[in-house]
Design a protein around this motif. Structure first.
Motif, PDB file in Angstrom:
ATOM      1  N   ARG A 185      33.281   0.282   7.861  1.00 24.40           N
ATOM      2  CA  ARG A 185      33.192   1.389   8.810  1.00 24.40           C
ATOM      3  C   ARG A 185      34.357   1.422   9.791  1.00 24.40           C
ATOM      4  NH1 ARG A 185      27.967   3.355   7.859  1.00 24.40           N
ATOM      5  NH2 ARG A 185      28.244   4.899   9.482  1.00 24.40           N
ATOM      6  N   GLY A 186      35.313   0.553   9.537  1.00 22.55           N
ATOM      7  CA  GLY A 186      36.512   0.564  10.367  1.00 22.55           C
ATOM      8  C   GLY A 186      36.194   0.453  11.842  1.00 22.55           C
ATOM      9  N   ASN A 187      36.784   1.317  12.635  1.00 24.65           N
ATOM     10  CA  ASN A 187      36.624   1.214  14.087  1.00 24.65           C
ATOM     11  C   ASN A 187      35.337   1.827  14.616  1.00 24.65           C
ATOM     12  OD1 ASN A 187      38.908  -0.220  14.616  1.00 24.65           O
ATOM     13  ND2 ASN A 187      40.199   1.623  14.690  1.00 24.65           N
ATOM     14  N   ASP A 188      34.499   2.349  13.696  1.00 19.05           N
ATOM     15  CA  ASP A 188      33.286   3.006  14.176  1.00 19.05           C
ATOM     16  C   ASP A 188      32.306   2.037  14.820  1.00 19.05           C
ATOM     17  OD1 ASP A 188      34.232   5.387  13.412  1.00 19.05           O
ATOM     18  OD2 ASP A 188      33.091   5.530  11.549  1.00 19.05           O
ATOM     19  N   ILE A 189      32.326   0.795  14.359  1.00 19.47           N
ATOM     20  CA  ILE A 189      31.346  -0.147  14.912  1.00 19.47           C
ATOM     21  C   ILE A 189      31.814  -0.649  16.277  1.00 19.47           C
ATOM     22  CG2 ILE A 189      30.227  -2.383  14.609  1.00 19.47           C
ATOM     23  CD1 ILE A 189      29.705  -1.696  11.791  1.00 19.47           C
ATOM     24  N   ALA A 190      31.046  -0.278  17.285  1.00 20.89           N
ATOM     25  CA  ALA A 190      31.423  -0.629  18.651  1.00 20.89           C
ATOM     26  C   ALA A 190      30.837  -1.978  19.052  1.00 20.89           C
ATOM     27  CB  ALA A 190      30.920   0.450  19.617  1.00 20.89           C
ATOM     28  N   LEU A 191      29.675  -2.287  18.515  1.00 21.92           N
ATOM     29  CA  LEU A 191      28.940  -3.475  18.953  1.00 21.92           C
ATOM     30  C   LEU A 191      28.143  -4.063  17.806  1.00 21.92           C
ATOM     31  CD1 LEU A 191      26.878  -2.264  22.064  1.00 21.92           C
ATOM     32  CD2 LEU A 191      28.939  -3.687  22.142  1.00 21.92           C
ATOM     33  N   VAL A 192      27.925  -5.359  17.883  1.00 16.18           N
ATOM     34  CA  VAL A 192      26.858  -5.959  17.095  1.00 16.18           C
ATOM     35  C   VAL A 192      25.743  -6.257  18.095  1.00 16.18           C
ATOM     36  CG1 VAL A 192      26.113  -8.020  15.838  1.00 16.18           C
ATOM     37  CG2 VAL A 192      28.313  -6.942  15.304  1.00 16.18           C
ATOM     38  N   LEU A 193      24.528  -5.798  17.771  1.00 16.01           N
ATOM     39  CA  LEU A 193      23.382  -6.065  18.650  1.00 16.01           C
ATOM     40  C   LEU A 193      22.500  -7.096  17.965  1.00 16.01           C
ATOM     41  CD1 LEU A 193      21.415  -5.442  21.017  1.00 16.01           C
ATOM     42  CD2 LEU A 193      20.565  -3.504  19.674  1.00 16.01           C
ATOM     43  N   LYS A 194      22.329  -8.221  18.634  1.00 18.48           N
ATOM     44  CA  LYS A 194      21.413  -9.245  18.110  1.00 18.48           C
ATOM     45  C   LYS A 194      20.136  -9.185  18.928  1.00 18.48           C
ATOM     46  CE  LYS A 194      21.210 -14.108  16.769  1.00 18.48           C
ATOM     47  NZ  LYS A 194      20.597 -13.779  15.468  1.00 18.48           N
ATOM     48  N   VAL A 195      19.005  -9.136  18.229  1.00 19.52           N
ATOM     49  CA  VAL A 195      17.723  -8.973  18.914  1.00 19.52           C
ATOM     50  C   VAL A 195      16.820 -10.154  18.594  1.00 19.52           C
ATOM     51  CG1 VAL A 195      15.721  -7.462  19.230  1.00 19.52           C
ATOM     52  CG2 VAL A 195      17.941  -6.472  18.629  1.00 19.52           C
ATOM     53  N   HIS A 196      16.281 -10.758  19.638  1.00 19.24           N
ATOM     54  CA  HIS A 196      15.341 -11.856  19.403  1.00 19.24           C
ATOM     55  C   HIS A 196      13.993 -11.263  19.016  1.00 19.24           C
ATOM     56  CE1 HIS A 196      13.446 -15.663  19.626  1.00 19.24           C
ATOM     57  NE2 HIS A 196      12.656 -15.331  20.625  1.00 19.24           N
ATOM     58  N   PRO A 197      13.478 -11.599  17.839  1.00 22.35           N
ATOM     59  CA  PRO A 197      12.187 -11.022  17.421  1.00 22.35           C
ATOM     60  C   PRO A 197      11.049 -11.691  18.184  1.00 22.35           C
ATOM     61  CG  PRO A 197      13.031 -12.506  15.733  1.00 22.35           C
ATOM     62  CD  PRO A 197      14.026 -12.526  16.850  1.00 22.35           C
ATOM     63  N   SER A 198      10.906 -11.282  19.442  1.00 19.42           N
ATOM     64  CA  SER A 198      10.042 -12.008  20.370  1.00 19.42           C
ATOM     65  C   SER A 198       8.613 -12.208  19.910  1.00 19.42           C
ATOM     66  CB  SER A 198       9.983 -11.260  21.700  1.00 19.42           C
ATOM     67  OG  SER A 198      11.194 -11.383  22.365  1.00 19.42           O
ATOM     68  N   ASN A 199       7.988 -11.137  19.421  1.00 17.56           N
ATOM     69  CA  ASN A 199       6.530 -11.243  19.292  1.00 17.56           C
ATOM     70  C   ASN A 199       6.039 -11.570  17.894  1.00 17.56           C
ATOM     71  OD1 ASN A 199       7.496  -8.833  18.459  1.00 17.56           O
ATOM     72  ND2 ASN A 199       6.003  -7.565  19.521  1.00 17.56           N
ATOM     73  N   TYR A 200       6.911 -12.004  17.032  1.00 22.54           N
ATOM     74  CA  TYR A 200       6.436 -12.451  15.723  1.00 22.54           C
ATOM     75  C   TYR A 200       7.411 -13.467  15.166  1.00 22.54           C
ATOM     76  CZ  TYR A 200      10.058  -9.626  13.541  1.00 22.54           C
ATOM     77  OH  TYR A 200      11.266  -9.115  13.167  1.00 22.54           O
TER      78      TYR A 200
END
Ligand SMILES: *Cc1c(COP(=O)(O)O)cnc(C)c1O
Length: 435
Positions: A196-211
């Motif tokens: 995706r070249g420059n389209d990706i601005a961020l990687v978001l990592k999410v802690h799967p808190s409730n499971y």
């Protein structure tokens, strides 16, 4: 009691007469008593209109926000406001947005942000209304009209309708799914970024808190993600500040073993962390964004930041909590850490004296849980009092309502979540039940 409910002609009483009569027993404002009276008259036969109005007034009083005793053993109980906090304030003004050194307008974020940044080992930090708002703001400020890469295993829903795909969409960013539900490796992120070249601005990592997912699972640790060419921001959810818990003399409890912490996530290379203030941090409802100064600043400058900013009570409370962490007095000053660190021995002693004083109940071993999606599956050894029967409704009707738990037709009071100063109220309640 019959004085106003039926007149000699058998007609219902007037709303006003009934409301004035209710005022003898209920301290609610007149307008509310009028409403109760009106509803009782509309709903009821003539004979029990007064009784019905009384019940409506009592029920209304019960629904008012107030202190309750949490005897559930769930330390952060979302229905009970998550972390319990004590706020000291007065009706004086405060220097919320006054720079005390220059006398000019300042920012409510400066000092509290500095304290939070210091705690997390971050360059900078700001506070918004909750963690959902923190994630929304970060994605809106840093990835608007661009792509955000999220592992398929982390594209989750967390309590109360916080859904990563929807939050991303509301922020004006496009979600790019990476990897698979059970395994996402560094090369999956790399491939997505290359494609995706420059389209990706961020990687978001999410802690799967409730499971928890177990079995053939793999996620990519922050240290590896940090080698990617785009900033990685992490929604760590629970708000553990530092997994070495220096405020507990460095003795981190084992039930925290799998919780990501702000300080370590940042030192592993996250550009930003986002977390709730009212989970393991033990504070008021709030969301904290901490990390790289340029990115925090971009969040603070975004128009949404104004709409998501917390009020002075929140900032004041966070300030005293941050100071308590920095002074390492958390176990005496932060209610959550007090609950979390009380010894089983102390709980047992309290249970025994509650039983002796009330003359009912038995000591039982229990397992408390952190709650609010923090450390799912983890338990904390606890002690409580158990009595036969389901008494939940009666307990909720107490002057200081007691919220307990029922299992197999027995009522359990877990003492870990009850303040020691409230034990006498449990004694009263137990006496009341047995008497
Ligand atoms: C709890 C949680 C949220 C939501 O936080 P709020 O402060 O309730 O808005 C978001 N993400 C994660 C990972 C969480 O654990």
């Amino acid at each position: 009691m019959n004085r106003v409910s039926v007149d000699t002609a058998g007609r219902p009483p007037s709303v006003d007469a009934l409301a004035r009569e209710l005022a003898i027993r209920h301290s609610l404002p007149h307008a509310i008593l009028v409403d109760c009276a009106r509803r009782a008259i509309a709903e009821n036969s003539v004979s029990n209109v007064q009784q019905q109005a009384d019940q409506l007034a009592t029920e209304f009083s019960q629904t008012l926000l107030r202190d309750v005793i949490n005897a559930t053993g769930v330390l952060l109980h979302t229905n009970l406001g998550r972390a319990p906090i004590e706020i000291h304030t007065s009706d004086r003004a405060s220097n919320l947005e006054l720079n005390m050194l220059t006398g000019e307008r300042g920012s409510r974020q400066d000092t509290v942000g500095k304290l939070l940044a210091l705690l997390c080992g971050a360059e900078s930090a700001i506070v918004v209304n909750n963690n959902a708002a923190a994630v929304l703001l970060v994605v809106a400020a840093l990835a608007n009209s661009r792509d955000v890469a999220v592992s398929r295993g982390e594209s989750v829903e967390i309590g109360g309708n916080f859904r990563i795909p929807e939050v991303t969409e509301q922020s004006g960013a496009r979600l790019v799914d990476v990897g698979t539900t059970n395994r996402t490796r560094l090369r999956d992120y790399k491939k997505a970024i290359e494609k995706r070249g420059n389209d990706i601005a961020l990687v978001l990592k999410v802690h799967p808190s409730n499971y928890r997912v177990s079995g053939f699972v793999e996620d990519t640790p922050m240290r590896e993600l940090a080698t990617l060419s785009v900033p990685v921001v992490a929604d760590i959810g629970s708000g553990l500040i530092d997994n070495t818990c220096p405020w507990l003399d460095g003795r981190a409890p084992s039930w925290l073993a799998n919780e990501p912490a702000a300080r370590q996530t940042l030192s592993d290379g996250a550009a930003l962390v986002m977390f709730s203030g009212d989970k393991l941090f033990g504070g008021p409802q709030s969301g904290i964004i901490a990390g790289r100064a340029d990115l925090v600043d971009a969040c603070a400058q975004h128009p949404l930041a104004r709409a998501l900013r917390p009020g002075s009570l929140t900032m004041l409370s966070l300030q005293s909590l941050a100071l308590a962490y920095l002074r390492r007095t958390a176990t005496s000053e932060i209610a959550f850490w007090k609950m979390a660190t009380t010894s089983v021995f102390d709980l047992k002693t309290r249970a025994e004296s509650i039983i002796t004083e009330s003359g009912v109940g038995e000591v039982c071993e229990l397992e408390s849980i952190p709650g609010a999606g923090s450390a799912p599956g983890a338990t904390i050894a606890s002690v409580g009092v158990v009595i036969a029967g389901d008494h939940l409704k009666k307990l909720r009707g107490h002057q200081v309502p007691i919220i307990a738990r029922v299992k197999d037709a027995k009522t359990y009071f877990d003492l870990r979540t009850v303040r020691k100063q409230d034990d006498h109220l449990l004694v009263d309640a137990l006496r009341d039940i047995s008497g």
